[in-house]
Enzyme design. Structure first.
Site, PDB file in Angstrom:
ATOM      1  N   GLU B 103       0.799  -1.218   0.000  1.00 32.76           N
ATOM      2  CA  GLU B 103       0.000   0.000   0.000  1.00 32.76           C
ATOM      3  C   GLU B 103       0.837   1.276   0.000  1.00 32.76           C
ATOM      4  OE1 GLU B 103      -2.760  -0.594   3.198  1.00 32.76           O
ATOM      5  OE2 GLU B 103      -3.593   1.414   2.862  1.00 32.76           O
ATOM      6  N   THR B 126       2.116  -8.002  -0.557  1.00 33.50           N
ATOM      7  CA  THR B 126       1.661  -7.960   0.825  1.00 33.50           C
ATOM      8  C   THR B 126       1.498  -9.375   1.317  1.00 33.50           C
ATOM      9  OG1 THR B 126      -0.388  -7.852   2.080  1.00 33.50           O
ATOM     10  CG2 THR B 126      -0.551  -7.286  -0.201  1.00 33.50           C
ATOM     11  N   ILE B 127       2.213  -9.687   2.334  1.00 32.77           N
ATOM     12  CA  ILE B 127       2.138 -11.031   2.915  1.00 32.77           C
ATOM     13  C   ILE B 127       0.709 -11.306   3.387  1.00 32.77           C
ATOM     14  CG2 ILE B 127       2.675 -10.430   5.327  1.00 32.77           C
ATOM     15  CD1 ILE B 127       4.700 -13.076   3.801  1.00 32.77           C
ATOM     16  N   ASP B 128      -0.008 -10.240   3.720  1.00 37.70           N
ATOM     17  CA  ASP B 128      -1.333 -10.378   4.322  1.00 37.70           C
ATOM     18  C   ASP B 128      -2.441 -10.609   3.303  1.00 37.70           C
ATOM     19  OD1 ASP B 128      -0.338 -10.022   6.860  1.00 37.70           O
ATOM     20  OD2 ASP B 128      -0.633  -7.865   6.844  1.00 37.70           O
ATOM     21  N   GLY B 171      -1.456 -10.773  10.560  1.00 40.68           N
ATOM     22  CA  GLY B 171      -2.726 -10.274  10.047  1.00 40.68           C
ATOM     23  C   GLY B 171      -3.233  -9.174  10.962  1.00 40.68           C
ATOM     24  N   GLU B 222      -3.093 -11.647  14.665  1.00 37.51           N
ATOM     25  CA  GLU B 222      -2.544 -10.700  15.653  1.00 37.51           C
ATOM     26  C   GLU B 222      -3.443  -9.486  15.858  1.00 37.51           C
ATOM     27  OE1 GLU B 222       1.149  -8.887  14.191  1.00 37.51           O
ATOM     28  OE2 GLU B 222       0.450  -9.195  12.145  1.00 37.51           O
TER      29      GLU B 222
END
Lengths: 342, 342, 342, 342
Positions: B103, B126-128, B171, B222
């Site tokens: 982002e 983005t890992i998320d 997350g 998290e």
């Protein structure tokens, strides 16, 4: 309502996840109960079944293979096949059937529904990822992962000895496993059934790689064939699909490479390790969702359909679509990946 | 033509695969050459660069992290930031820039293009998995795989001791890793930031699981928060995003569970192991293709765009879309997975 | 003092860990500097070397293969071999040499020391674990791990289809990999080179396994031979050891089993995947400690010795011991494991 | 003859392999039959048992945990404990007992044999590898492998962001897991309970690592303590051993490092993932052989003994030895590994 479940064709990581998804949701949300038929269509043919309930599907999510067993039995080739299946369903009070399998298994389901009115829902399964109705099938990601890990390992031995390493992966008619694992593993040549290969070109790629002081890895799908048809089949026997066995292209190619380039070449045939063992997280996710949506199709009495992945959504498509067309590697995609050859 | 490349934000498996794809295709097919800027936007700000050519990207495909380094530097918050970037590009004769990031990094690229005419192409990272413009981002599949393997291991210890095991995964704002790894790992409770959870409901699921003689696994993102806000933050410090640190929900929840159910509960916080190490085959495939298509966008002078995955295709979307909307877990999907709770 | 290092023979996970251990301790603790010779004994023969210092060995611990390359060159078979080696050492001012390799490489080191006074220290390396002077060699644990994981995967496919799966693993003269991976993988038959096997007995074990409703896995070392010598070699070619190639016992056996039992049988040949890739934690520990102790032997001027593992200790033994006797599987140990056959 | 089997203490990968080895050999070779007692010593105390035969132990080899369950119950602390155990054994016609466990479980077995004549054989189990009577215990290799893989992953994230990563591993009283995984993972600092650490020295190592342009990894055993005792315990609660909980050293240390060096530091606590999941090939081999030799000890009526690994041999030692002395890391070995610090 009682629902039957069966798994047919070659085994594939994720089959158990589908079964668990079906049984868990069907029992808890819709109050159905379940009968599992043993060994694909042989189960309803011979009346061999097991009870499937929530305790029966506990702990099976991470396990490869299928707790129901599998076979390639085709009831349309068996005497009185359809009648015997109808009898089994009636006797077991089974009102709907979920068939999990590939082209052959789903083709039977399609005919049973269309021609004989048996209420079937399909779940697509092919390790080779070659069904055109769905973006991906479960099992494929696991197979690619196993092959990629093997290629990773082979790099170090290739480089230490400046040898050519040929890796033969699954893919009789479609090169998806070769393409994905070859790209992910950093292979220098990828050969697929969709395009006949030119051994001289392969050798040029190999020599260009050696010039950069790196050792080449060649990934070849078991169904890949040379341009000029000089591949001598290992034997004339046919496999259980009725096709002539093509196994051997890896070893054949290694010998050709040795003869033409003078470099040592070694072959690894990954074989069934690609389709066994615990499914990857991706395959568990996809297979589970296929199961959840298949039982929704039953609830909606939306028979003659099959679940499929489109983007991140699970959709339903007519069962007939499943077997309509083999999904092969597009020449444009193969060309895209070709930038890494040599 | 010379092209600049940089990687920004948190590291993510697959960054190197993107870089390799860009350099390999750009060099071989289009005859471009490449400059890598160090540590995200700090590189062009401070004029720190390295030469990127084919030998420089050999062997990096299976390696995690990024050979270019990363940072969260934002040139719009630095004095004279934009001018300094323009100077660096001019001095290095860089005519186009590929920015790989999330982002923040892509937001900068969008403004540099729109407001200052700097020719930028974006690659989403983005890992998320929380960017709405693309079906998946690379790194996510690896993170889910690491978390799933950890959950697989925790099952055996949970069962041997009849304990509750709480696993805290990444997350902060989106529950994708929790949802996918929780489903794939056979968790009995999955808690995500999108829906505040009710500790009493969690305890009921846990007790129902124990009644079936199995030990429960609770996967918690998290960023998940309890309904009645009784979560006491571990400390008041803020992280590098400027948010208050939420780490600690796992341990907090374990204590609550112990207190309410009388069962022993243990916490595992997977932390950075989820975002390090070699990318999965899926992520290597996706990241490499993102790189190949990003350089195609440069060739087409299609600036202000970003590559994205739609089904199995790589498409281009406006950079502004990338940051428009956080992709969160749909309540319907969460409900679908909820059939496995308890 | 300047020390030379070389790696010879087949590659093996852990070689880089040894090199790193030698260089790190030698540089930091003893102030030595290092020359790496390329491609085994070919390096000092042809004067090909690279500088080895701490930056050169950073990051190599987890990498398979050897950064120095390897070969099977034997200086005693080359014209003027010993003189040329002495010249290279003198020219490079190398005062001691650490040779990392198997029977052949260490045999050369032993003769160079004994017959020509060249100060050599040896580090034993054999993926096959068949050196009698040491409890284990590095690389073996990794190979067993790879083979065991493959067997784990094959179980599920064996069971889903009620097929026999034959896995051919490395081990030309000693059955250690077959024995360890076969036991660890829960194989039902393990065949090793030390004891000629009886195909009828193998078929009896297979049928007894099917009777228990499980599918059998047969692990066979590449050097295993049937009792009555009816194995037809695939070709008459010789490998780089000068031995006739035995590859093919796996496929031969699968065909025999199919013919005698009527059950489908499939073969997987693991090949070089067993010796490539990242070393296991055990092998990194052992290889690193071998390196640390080898440089201690140099410091002590304890030439003509080799490091070896005894229990948890690293000891020194005469180089001549290394090649004195092949360590084969004891019949008593094979019998102990035999309780799991059938 | 009927033999009882139980597993006590913390779970550990390989317990099922021991049980399978005992039952398989005892049944096939000696004609014994078997009773499994549930949940450690609680089983014979409360008369809770299950039948153990060959079908019951099929497929359990690769599974972590224990099919018999476990507990920390100590019959000497229960009213009438010994009498109740004797009654259960008599009632079940159990003539010998194999106890698989650590210090506490084996300590009970030793007293039951010595003081009450109950015929016990022991199998040592400790994930921490801290029993002095045996070179290694099963489970340890698996734990080291899990920790090493995590450290491998953390390297890439450490380097991409130039951060300090602190990894807290198991090891309350002995630093074996930290030492082995730290070495195998290429950590730059390893802290163990055997030697109090100096935070300033740790920071010097960290800074020296940054100077070489690499990011440092610190591996710390959960039981490691700073020199000047400034560690504030997270809470005053005691664990199930009755010890004060030391968890928290990892987070404490990260904060100290941030404060003193000004570098970002992050902590990962591996927790129970280290003791769950499928055992490594090494642990399956060791555990299976422990089982085979334990039942041989029963056959020889060699009670009051325990099996142990010495080099590559399984030997028997008095049960009393098992608990005599904690095997801690020798200062010389710690110093040997210290060459990689900084």
């Amino acid at each position: 309502m009682r629902v039957g479940v069966l798994t047919g064709g070659g085994d594939c990581p994720g089959l158990n996840a589908v079964i668990r998804g079906i049984v868990r949701k069907g029992t808890q949300e819709y109050g159905y109960d379940f009968v599992g038929f043993r060994d694909g269509w042989r189960g309803p043919l011979e009346g061999r079944s097991v009870r499937l309930d929530i305790p029966a599907v506990r702990g099976i999510l991470p396990r490869g293979g299928t707790i129901l067993g599998s076979s390639r039995t085709n009831p349309f080739k068996e005497q009185d096949g359809v009648r015997r299946i109808k009898e089994t369903l009636a006797k077991n009070e089974v009102e709907a059937l979920v068939a999990i399998g590939g082209e052959d298994t789903l083709g039977v389901a399609a005919r049973l529904f269309t021609e004989h009115g048996i209420p079937c829902v399909g779940v697509p399964k092919t390790i080779d990822n070659d069904l055109s109705a769905t973006d991906y099938t479960f099992g494929f990601d696991t197979a690619v992962g196993v092959a990629t890990e093997a290629i990773d390992r082979l790099h170090t031995t290739a480089e230490s000895h400046m040898r050519v390493l040929v890796v033969e992966v699954m893919g009789r008619h479609a090169g998806w496993i070769a393409l994905h694992s070859g790209l992910a593993g950093g292979a220098n040549v990828i050969l697929i059934p969709e395009q006949r290969f030119d051994v001289d070109q392969v050798c040029r790629w190999i020599e260009s790689r050696f010039k950069a002081s790196y050792a080449p890895i060649v990934v070849v799908a078991e169904g890949a064939m040379p341009k000029d048809g000089e591949l001598v089949l290992k034997d004339g026997s046919t496999d259980s699909f009725g096709h002539v066995r093509l196994s051997g292209v890896g070893e054949w190619l290694a010998k050709e490479i040795e003869g033409r380039t003078g470099k040592e070449a070694r072959t690894t045939v990954l074989g069934h390790t690609q389709r066994g063992g615990t499914p990857s997280a991706f395959d568990r996710w996809l297979a589970t969702r296929f199961g959840l949506h298949a039982i929704d199709a039953v609830r909606d009495a939306d028979y003659g359909t099959m679940v499929a992945l489109r983007g991140t959504d699970i959709v339903r498509v007519p069962l007939s679509e499943a077997t309509a067309k083999l999904k092969t590697v597009d020449p444009a995609l193969y060309a895209e990946v070709g930038v890494f050859f040599g």
